[in-house]
Design a protein around this motif. Structure first.
Motif, PDB file in Angstrom:
ATOM      1  N   ARG A   1       0.833  -1.209   0.000  1.00  0.00           N
ATOM      2  CA  ARG A   1       0.000   0.000   0.000  1.00  0.00           C
ATOM      3  C   ARG A   1       0.859   1.246   0.000  1.00  0.00           C
ATOM      4  O   ARG A   1       1.967   1.238   0.522  1.00  0.00           O
ATOM      5  N   CYS A   2       0.302   2.327  -0.549  1.00  0.00           N
ATOM      6  CA  CYS A   2       0.976   3.621  -0.530  1.00  0.00           C
ATOM      7  C   CYS A   2       1.206   4.011   0.939  1.00  0.00           C
ATOM      8  O   CYS A   2       0.273   3.931   1.752  1.00  0.00           O
ATOM      9  N   LEU A   3       2.408   4.429   1.271  1.00  0.00           N
ATOM     10  CA  LEU A   3       2.714   4.735   2.672  1.00  0.00           C
ATOM     11  C   LEU A   3       1.876   5.882   3.220  1.00  0.00           C
ATOM     12  O   LEU A   3       1.674   5.992   4.413  1.00  0.00           O
ATOM     13  N   PHE A   4       1.420   6.764   2.339  1.00  0.00           N
ATOM     14  CA  PHE A   4       0.713   7.942   2.844  1.00  0.00           C
ATOM     15  C   PHE A   4      -0.804   7.856   2.738  1.00  0.00           C
ATOM     16  O   PHE A   4      -1.496   8.230   3.666  1.00  0.00           O
ATOM     17  N   CYS A   5      -1.333   7.371   1.614  1.00  0.00           N
ATOM     18  CA  CYS A   5      -2.799   7.369   1.500  1.00  0.00           C
ATOM     19  C   CYS A   5      -3.376   5.958   1.587  1.00  0.00           C
ATOM     20  O   CYS A   5      -4.592   5.803   1.546  1.00  0.00           O
ATOM     21  N   ARG A   6      -2.507   4.937   1.703  1.00  0.00           N
ATOM     22  CA  ARG A   6      -2.903   3.541   1.897  1.00  0.00           C
ATOM     23  C   ARG A   6      -3.562   2.912   0.674  1.00  0.00           C
ATOM     24  O   ARG A   6      -4.138   1.833   0.769  1.00  0.00           O
TER      25      ARG A   6
ATOM     26  N   LEU B   1       4.811   4.494  -3.092  1.00  0.00           N
ATOM     27  CA  LEU B   1       3.788   5.531  -3.174  1.00  0.00           C
ATOM     28  C   LEU B   1       2.879   5.276  -4.361  1.00  0.00           C
ATOM     29  O   LEU B   1       3.315   4.720  -5.374  1.00  0.00           O
ATOM     30  N   CYS B   2       1.641   5.734  -4.251  1.00  0.00           N
ATOM     31  CA  CYS B   2       0.731   5.659  -5.391  1.00  0.00           C
ATOM     32  C   CYS B   2       1.126   6.776  -6.369  1.00  0.00           C
ATOM     33  O   CYS B   2       1.929   7.651  -6.022  1.00  0.00           O
ATOM     34  N   THR B   3       0.552   6.758  -7.552  1.00  0.00           N
ATOM     35  CA  THR B   3       0.936   7.746  -8.573  1.00  0.00           C
ATOM     36  C   THR B   3       0.709   9.175  -8.080  1.00  0.00           C
ATOM     37  O   THR B   3       1.554  10.045  -8.289  1.00  0.00           O
ATOM     38  N   ALA B   4      -0.423   9.398  -7.396  1.00  0.00           N
ATOM     39  CA  ALA B   4      -0.733  10.764  -6.937  1.00  0.00           C
ATOM     40  C   ALA B   4       0.273  11.230  -5.884  1.00  0.00           C
ATOM     41  O   ALA B   4       0.780  12.357  -5.945  1.00  0.00           O
ATOM     42  N   CYS B   5       0.595  10.378  -4.906  1.00  0.00           N
ATOM     43  CA  CYS B   5       1.539  10.767  -3.845  1.00  0.00           C
ATOM     44  C   CYS B   5       2.952  10.897  -4.400  1.00  0.00           C
ATOM     45  O   CYS B   5       3.724  11.736  -3.934  1.00  0.00           O
ATOM     46  N   GLU B   6       3.285  10.082  -5.375  1.00  0.00           N
ATOM     47  CA  GLU B   6       4.634  10.148  -5.953  1.00  0.00           C
ATOM     48  C   GLU B   6       4.872  11.499  -6.639  1.00  0.00           C
ATOM     49  O   GLU B   6       5.968  12.047  -6.580  1.00  0.00           O
TER      50      GLU B   6
HETATM   51 ZN   LIG Z   1      -0.819   7.671  -2.066  1.00  0.00          ZN
END
Ligand SMILES: [Zn+2]
Ligand SMILES: [Zn+2]
Length: 234
Positions: A16-21, A32-37
């Motif tokens: 999972r993305c470390l920030f938004c899961r 990270l997911c594409t948005a968080c990256e």
């Molecule tokens: Zn994310």
């Protein structure tokens, strides 16, 4: 069989993305997911003596002739979601965070194509603190970082002095608190290059003190940390 088990595990516990899961593909890069990256830029190299931002392999004008800490790499600024993430990791026993952080740090350092160290060494905790916490957060990061870079991991330092938490202390009190806290837990071959790993870098007292022990036995020490906290400077 191992591949099969890994597939089953990733179905039950997807990466999972470390920030938004958000669920992301298991990869060795940024967790990270594409948005968080899109929102993320690594901090990079800093002078371990004045915090000036440097390019890889560059030296700062302020550097001592025989620096105990040769370079310092930081992944992120200790702010916003990083505070929350590292707090959960350290104080709420979320040790599963250690793997993606270590792999991420390894991925960024690997991408810079700087020369690899002989050994990855964590900043140790005093055994009482480690017992209380259940694990050493820096050791877990260092292990996964070493694995990612295909470099040997070895806990070459030992913390024999029981110190106060550095968090509430001033710069000079931090230095005093951590002074002579570490000793060697193995042998250092002259010229050994070490990547010393910690979770958070604030005034640098801890990392420099730990580096000093390795340096005084003939090692060339580089530092790598997950987060750089620029806020406490006096
Ligand atoms: Zn994310
Ligand atoms: Zn400097």
């Amino acid at each position: 069989m191992k591949a099969f088990l890994d597939n089953v595990i990733s179905l039950i516990y997807p990466e999972r993305c470390l920030f938004c899961r958000e669920v992301i593909p298991d990869q060795a890069g940024r967790p990270l997911c594409t948005a968080c990256e899109k929102e993320f830029t690594p901090v990079g190299y800093l002078c371990p003596y004045c915090d000036f931002r440097l390019s890889p392999n560059a030296c700062c004008i302020c550097r001592p002739l025989q620096p105990s800490l040769h370079s310092l790499y930081a992944l992120a600024i200790f702010e916003r979601q990083w505070r929350h993430l590292l707090h959960n990791y350290k104080y709420y026993g979320r040790r599963s965070i250690g793997r993606p952080l270590g792999r991420w740090l390894g991925y960024e350092l690997g991408a810079l194509q700087v020369s690899l160290p002989d050994l990855v060494v964590p900043v140790p905790l005093h055994r009482d603190r480690e017992k209380e916490r259940g694990f050493n957060q820096s050791a877990l990061i260092a292990r996964h970082l070493a694995q990612t870079l295909a470099v040997e991991y070895y806990p070459l330092l030992f913390k024999h002095k029981k110190t106060l938490s550095q968090t509430a202390l001033s710069r000079s009190d931090r230095q005093e608190n951590i002074h002579e806290a570490f000793s060697l837990a193995g042998t250092v071959k002259k010229g050994l290059t070490v990547l010393l790993v910690d979770d958070i870098y604030t005034t640098g007292s801890t990392l420099r003190e730990a580096a000093e022990v390795l340096h005084s036995h003939g090692a060339l020490v580089h530092g790598a940390v997950v987060a750089y906290n620029p806020l406490i400077k006096n």
